[in-house]
Design a protein around this motif. Structure first.
Motif, PDB file in Angstrom:
ATOM      1  N   LEU A 222       0.846  -1.192   0.000  1.00 54.48           N
ATOM      2  CA  LEU A 222       0.000   0.000   0.000  1.00 54.48           C
ATOM      3  C   LEU A 222       0.879   1.239   0.000  1.00 54.48           C
ATOM      4  CD1 LEU A 222      -2.708   1.597   0.510  1.00 54.48           C
ATOM      5  CD2 LEU A 222      -2.236   1.278   2.966  1.00 54.48           C
ATOM      6  N   SER A 223       0.582   2.179  -0.871  1.00 50.82           N
ATOM      7  CA  SER A 223       1.213   3.500  -0.825  1.00 50.82           C
ATOM      8  C   SER A 223       0.268   4.453  -0.099  1.00 50.82           C
ATOM      9  CB  SER A 223       1.490   4.025  -2.237  1.00 50.82           C
ATOM     10  OG  SER A 223       2.510   3.292  -2.863  1.00 50.82           O
ATOM     11  N   VAL A 224       0.829   5.242   0.794  1.00 50.33           N
ATOM     12  CA  VAL A 224       0.007   6.232   1.494  1.00 50.33           C
ATOM     13  C   VAL A 224       0.305   7.613   0.913  1.00 50.33           C
ATOM     14  CG1 VAL A 224      -0.189   4.904   3.616  1.00 50.33           C
ATOM     15  CG2 VAL A 224       1.742   6.463   3.321  1.00 50.33           C
ATOM     16  N   THR A 225      -0.602   8.531   1.125  1.00 45.06           N
ATOM     17  CA  THR A 225      -0.393   9.899   0.660  1.00 45.06           C
ATOM     18  C   THR A 225      -0.232  10.818   1.866  1.00 45.06           C
ATOM     19  OG1 THR A 225      -2.802  10.238   0.487  1.00 45.06           O
ATOM     20  CG2 THR A 225      -1.625   9.565  -1.501  1.00 45.06           C
ATOM     21  N   VAL A 226       0.737  11.698   1.773  1.00 41.69           N
ATOM     22  CA  VAL A 226       1.015  12.691   2.807  1.00 41.69           C
ATOM     23  C   VAL A 226       1.241  14.022   2.098  1.00 41.69           C
ATOM     24  CG1 VAL A 226       2.040  11.018   4.412  1.00 41.69           C
ATOM     25  CG2 VAL A 226       3.496  12.152   2.731  1.00 41.69           C
ATOM     26  N   PRO A 227       1.227  15.142   2.808  1.00 41.17           N
ATOM     27  CA  PRO A 227       1.505  16.422   2.156  1.00 41.17           C
ATOM     28  C   PRO A 227       2.846  16.410   1.438  1.00 41.17           C
ATOM     29  CG  PRO A 227       0.625  16.777   4.352  1.00 41.17           C
ATOM     30  CD  PRO A 227       0.869  15.306   4.233  1.00 41.17           C
ATOM     31  N   LYS A 228       2.951  17.173   0.375  1.00 42.94           N
ATOM     32  CA  LYS A 228       4.157  17.174  -0.450  1.00 42.94           C
ATOM     33  C   LYS A 228       5.400  17.510   0.365  1.00 42.94           C
ATOM     34  CE  LYS A 228       6.626  17.052  -4.196  1.00 42.94           C
ATOM     35  NZ  LYS A 228       6.942  15.747  -4.828  1.00 42.94           N
ATOM     36  N   TRP A 229       5.286  18.463   1.285  1.00 44.67           N
ATOM     37  CA  TRP A 229       6.448  18.855   2.067  1.00 44.67           C
ATOM     38  C   TRP A 229       6.936  17.708   2.948  1.00 44.67           C
ATOM     39  CZ3 TRP A 229       6.237  18.849   7.404  1.00 44.67           C
ATOM     40  CH2 TRP A 229       4.955  18.867   7.983  1.00 44.67           C
ATOM     41  N   VAL A 230       6.001  16.853   3.380  1.00 44.34           N
ATOM     42  CA  VAL A 230       6.395  15.681   4.170  1.00 44.34           C
ATOM     43  C   VAL A 230       7.154  14.688   3.293  1.00 44.34           C
ATOM     44  CG1 VAL A 230       5.559  13.721   5.546  1.00 44.34           C
ATOM     45  CG2 VAL A 230       4.473  15.969   5.774  1.00 44.34           C
ATOM     46  N   ASP A 231       6.674  14.496   2.055  1.00 49.22           N
ATOM     47  CA  ASP A 231       7.405  13.629   1.125  1.00 49.22           C
ATOM     48  C   ASP A 231       8.823  14.140   0.898  1.00 49.22           C
ATOM     49  OD1 ASP A 231       5.861  11.413   0.460  1.00 49.22           O
ATOM     50  OD2 ASP A 231       4.682  12.505  -1.014  1.00 49.22           O
ATOM     51  N   VAL A 232       8.978  15.439   0.799  1.00 49.86           N
ATOM     52  CA  VAL A 232      10.315  16.009   0.602  1.00 49.86           C
ATOM     53  C   VAL A 232      11.204  15.706   1.806  1.00 49.86           C
ATOM     54  CG1 VAL A 232      11.633  18.153   0.352  1.00 49.86           C
ATOM     55  CG2 VAL A 232       9.528  17.813  -0.973  1.00 49.86           C
ATOM     56  N   LEU A 233      10.669  15.929   3.007  1.00 51.02           N
ATOM     57  CA  LEU A 233      11.451  15.715   4.228  1.00 51.02           C
ATOM     58  C   LEU A 233      11.736  14.233   4.467  1.00 51.02           C
ATOM     59  CD1 LEU A 233       9.769  18.261   6.676  1.00 51.02           C
ATOM     60  CD2 LEU A 233      11.953  18.497   5.473  1.00 51.02           C
ATOM     61  N   HIS A 234      10.845  13.361   3.991  1.00 51.56           N
ATOM     62  CA  HIS A 234      10.971  11.919   4.252  1.00 51.56           C
ATOM     63  C   HIS A 234      11.436  11.126   3.035  1.00 51.56           C
ATOM     64  CE1 HIS A 234       8.013  12.154   7.916  1.00 51.56           C
ATOM     65  NE2 HIS A 234       9.194  12.684   8.160  1.00 51.56           N
ATOM     66  N   PHE A 235      12.033  11.798   2.062  1.00 55.87           N
ATOM     67  CA  PHE A 235      12.623  11.124   0.909  1.00 55.87           C
ATOM     68  C   PHE A 235      11.621  10.210   0.186  1.00 55.87           C
ATOM     69  CE2 PHE A 235      16.053  12.083   3.885  1.00 55.87           C
ATOM     70  CZ  PHE A 235      16.973  12.715   3.074  1.00 55.87           C
ATOM     71  N   ASN A 236      10.375  10.665   0.058  1.00 55.00           N
ATOM     72  CA  ASN A 236       9.328   9.930  -0.677  1.00 55.00           C
ATOM     73  C   ASN A 236       9.095   8.516  -0.134  1.00 55.00           C
ATOM     74  OD1 ASN A 236       8.705  12.021  -2.387  1.00 55.00           O
ATOM     75  ND2 ASN A 236       9.897  11.261  -4.109  1.00 55.00           N
ATOM     76  N   PHE A 237       9.251   8.337   1.164  1.00 57.92           N
ATOM     77  CA  PHE A 237       9.066   7.004   1.739  1.00 57.92           C
ATOM     78  C   PHE A 237       7.624   6.521   1.640  1.00 57.92           C
ATOM     79  CE2 PHE A 237       8.958   3.754   5.091  1.00 57.92           C
ATOM     80  CZ  PHE A 237      10.116   3.055   4.785  1.00 57.92           C
ATOM     81  N   SER A 238       6.698   7.437   1.414  1.00 60.70           N
ATOM     82  CA  SER A 238       5.279   7.061   1.333  1.00 60.70           C
ATOM     83  C   SER A 238       4.958   6.233   0.090  1.00 60.70           C
ATOM     84  CB  SER A 238       4.406   8.322   1.329  1.00 60.70           C
ATOM     85  OG  SER A 238       4.650   9.097   0.167  1.00 60.70           O
ATOM     86  N   TYR A 239       5.830   6.276  -0.919  1.00 63.15           N
ATOM     87  CA  TYR A 239       5.588   5.555  -2.177  1.00 63.15           C
ATOM     88  C   TYR A 239       6.055   4.100  -2.033  1.00 63.15           C
ATOM     89  CZ  TYR A 239       4.904  10.128  -4.439  1.00 63.15           C
ATOM     90  OH  TYR A 239       4.457  11.371  -4.797  1.00 63.15           O
ATOM     91  N   HIS A 240       5.279   3.300  -1.320  1.00 60.63           N
ATOM     92  CA  HIS A 240       5.804   1.981  -0.963  1.00 60.63           C
ATOM     93  C   HIS A 240       5.575   0.919  -2.037  1.00 60.63           C
ATOM     94  CE1 HIS A 240       7.890  -0.319   2.025  1.00 60.63           C
ATOM     95  NE2 HIS A 240       7.076  -1.333   1.798  1.00 60.63           N
ATOM     96  N   THR A 241       4.447   0.941  -2.695  1.00 57.67           N
ATOM     97  CA  THR A 241       4.235   0.005  -3.799  1.00 57.67           C
ATOM     98  C   THR A 241       5.293   0.236  -4.875  1.00 57.67           C
ATOM     99  OG1 THR A 241       1.851  -0.046  -3.371  1.00 57.67           O
ATOM    100  CG2 THR A 241       2.596  -0.808  -5.538  1.00 57.67           C
TER     101      THR A 241
END
Length: 372
Positions: free
Chosen positions: A250-269
Motif C-alpha cells: 500500500l502507498s500512502v499519501t502525505v503532504p508534499k512537504w512531508v514527502d520532501v522531508l521523508h525522501f518519498n518514503f510514502s511511495y511503498h508500492t
C-alpha cells in the motif's frame, strides 16, 4: 484479486516507459542527509552543553526525533544502492544514517533487502508479516495476547509503535544471526553494539535528564514516525503466494512537504516494484502504474490507513482476510472486500475458539507434538 504477478512482470512492462536516468544512483540525496546530520549534531550538543529550559529541550527533542526518522529513511535508500554503488561507501553511509536507530547495515540488508523484499507477505518467509491462524495456533504467547479485548489491544498496539522498530531490529538480530558466515558474525555484532555504546556513552557523559531529551525521547518519536509508515505498508494487504507488489503493498499519501522531508518514503508500492531505483523517481512510477493498472493499485491518505489499522485485527484468516480470534469477526483486506471508508465485519459461521482448537490439533498432528 487472485491473478497475481511477480514484481519483475510489472517492472518489465513499465521500464521502457521510464527514463534511463531513473535507474542511476542519485548522489544529491546526500545533501539532505548532511542537513539532517548537522541538525542532529547541533541538537545533541545544544541539549548536552547548554542549560536550557525544559520547553526548549522538548522542542529540540522533537526536531531530533524527526531527524532520526528521516535519516533512517535515507539509510534505507542508501542500503538499496540507489545513492552510491561502491559497497564499502554504501555500508558506511548507511551505518551513519541508521546510527540513531541502532541498526547495522549488514543485518538490514539481510533482513530487509534479501528477505522481506524477496518474500513480501509470504506467510512463513517474510520476517515482517503478521501471523495467520495457523501461526497463532502454534504460539502460546500469541494466543494469550489475542485473548485481550480488541479495543485494549488496539490501544497498546498503537502505543507500542514508539518502540517497535527498535524491538523488531533486536529480534531480527537473533533471527538472522546464524544465517551469517562465521567471518561476518563479528561484523554484524560490531555494527549492532557500536551505536548503542555511543548512546550509552552519551548517557554516562551528560546524565539521565539531558540524555532523555538528547536521545531517548527522540528515539521514541523516530520509532513512531518510522512505524507509522511501516505499519501501513502491508498490514492491510493479504498474505500472497506470489510476491505481487500491487496486491501485497500500500502507498500512502502525505503532504508534499512531508514527502520532501521523508525522501518519498510514502511511495511503498513503487518501492517494491523498483527497490534499486531512487525514490526521487517514484512519483513518475506511480503515474505509470495508475495508467496501466488503475484497478490493482492501492493508495490512501496516511490518516485513513492508520484508522483502518486501528479498526481491524492483525491475524490472517485464509490469507485474504483478517480475523479477531476471540469473537470470530472477519474483515476483508485490500483487494478482498476491505473498504477503508466503512469498515465492517462478517460473523464466522463456525465458533472461532473451536476453529483455533482445530488448527492447534492439526498443527500438533503434523509436527508430531505429544508423540512419545
Amino acid at each position: 484479486m487472485n491473478d497475481f504477478h511477480p514484481f519483475g512482470w510489472y517492472a518489465a512492462k513499465m521500464a521502457p516507459h521510464l527514463p534511463k536516468k531513473a535507474f542511476q544512483p542519485v548522489k544529491s540525496r546526500l545533501f539532505g542527509g548532511l542537513a539532517y546530520f548537522l541538525l542532529v549534531t547541533g541538537g545533541i550538543l545544544a541539549v548536552s552543553l547548554l542549560s536550557l529550559h525544559p520547553i526548549w529541550n522538548l522542542l529540540i527533542s522533537v526536531v531530533l526525533g524527526f531527524s532520526f526518522a528521516a535519516l533512517g529513511f535515507l539509510g534505507h535508500e542508501i542500503l538499496h544502492g540507489t545513492v552510491v554503488k561502491t559497497p564499502w561507501l554504501r555500508d558506511l553511509l548507511g551505518a551513519i544514517a541508521f546510527w540513531p536507530l541502532c541498526t547495522g547495515p549488514k543485518l538490514w540488508r539481510k533482513w530487509h533487502n534479501a528477505t522481506h523484499h524477496v518474500h513480501t507477505q509470504h506467510e512463513e518467509k517474510d520476517p515482517d508479516a503478521w501471523p495467520s491462524m495457523e501461526q497463532l495456533a502454534k504460539s502460546r504467547l500469541l494466543r494469550w495476547v489475542y485473548r485481550i479485548p480488541f479495543p485494549i489491544r488496539a490501544f497498546f498496539a498503537f502505543s507500542s509503535l514508539s518502540v517497535m522498530f527498535t524491538v523488531h531490529s533486536i529480534r531480527m538480530l537473533f533471527s538472522f544471526f546464524r544465517d551469517f558466515r562465521w567471518k561476518n558474525r563479528a561484523v554484524v555484532l560490531l555494527q549492532f553494539f557500536l551505536p548503542w555504546m555511543t548512546w550509552l556513552g552519551l548517557l554516562w557523559l551528560i546524565g539521565w535528564e539531558k540524555w532523555w531529551f538528547a536521545f531517548l525521547l527522540p528515539l521514541l518519536i523516530a520509532n513512531m514516525i518510522v512505524m507509522g509508515y511501516i505499519s501501513t505498508n502491508h498490514r492491510l494487504n493479504p498474505l500472497v503466494p506470489v510476491n505481487d507488489p500491487l496486491a501485497n503493498s500500500l502507498s500512502v499519501t502525505v503532504p508534499k512537504w512531508v514527502d520532501v522531508l521523508h525522501f518519498n518514503f510514502s511511495y511503498h508500492t513503487e518501492h517494491h516494484l523498483f527497490p534499486a531505483m531512487s525514490s526521487k523517481y517514484y512519483p513518475l512510477v506511480k503515474k505509470h502504474i495508475k495508467q496501466m493498472w488503475p484497478d490493482r493499485y492501492h493508495e490512501m491518505p496516511m490518516k485513513k490507513a492508520l484508522a483502518a489499522l486501528w479498526k481491524t485485527p492483525r491475524v490472517y484468516y485464509e490469507h485474504s482476510e483478517l480475523i479477531e480470534p476471540k469473537q470470530g469477526h472477519v474483515y476483508g483486506t485490500l483487494g478482498n472486500g476491505l473498504d477503508p471508508n466503512e469498515i465492517v465485519h462478517r460473523e464466522l459461521k463456525q465458533d472461532a475458539q473451536a476453529l483455533l482448537t482445530t488448527r492447534q490439533e492439526e498443527w500438533k498432528k503434523a509436527s508430531g507434538v505429544g508423540k512419545v
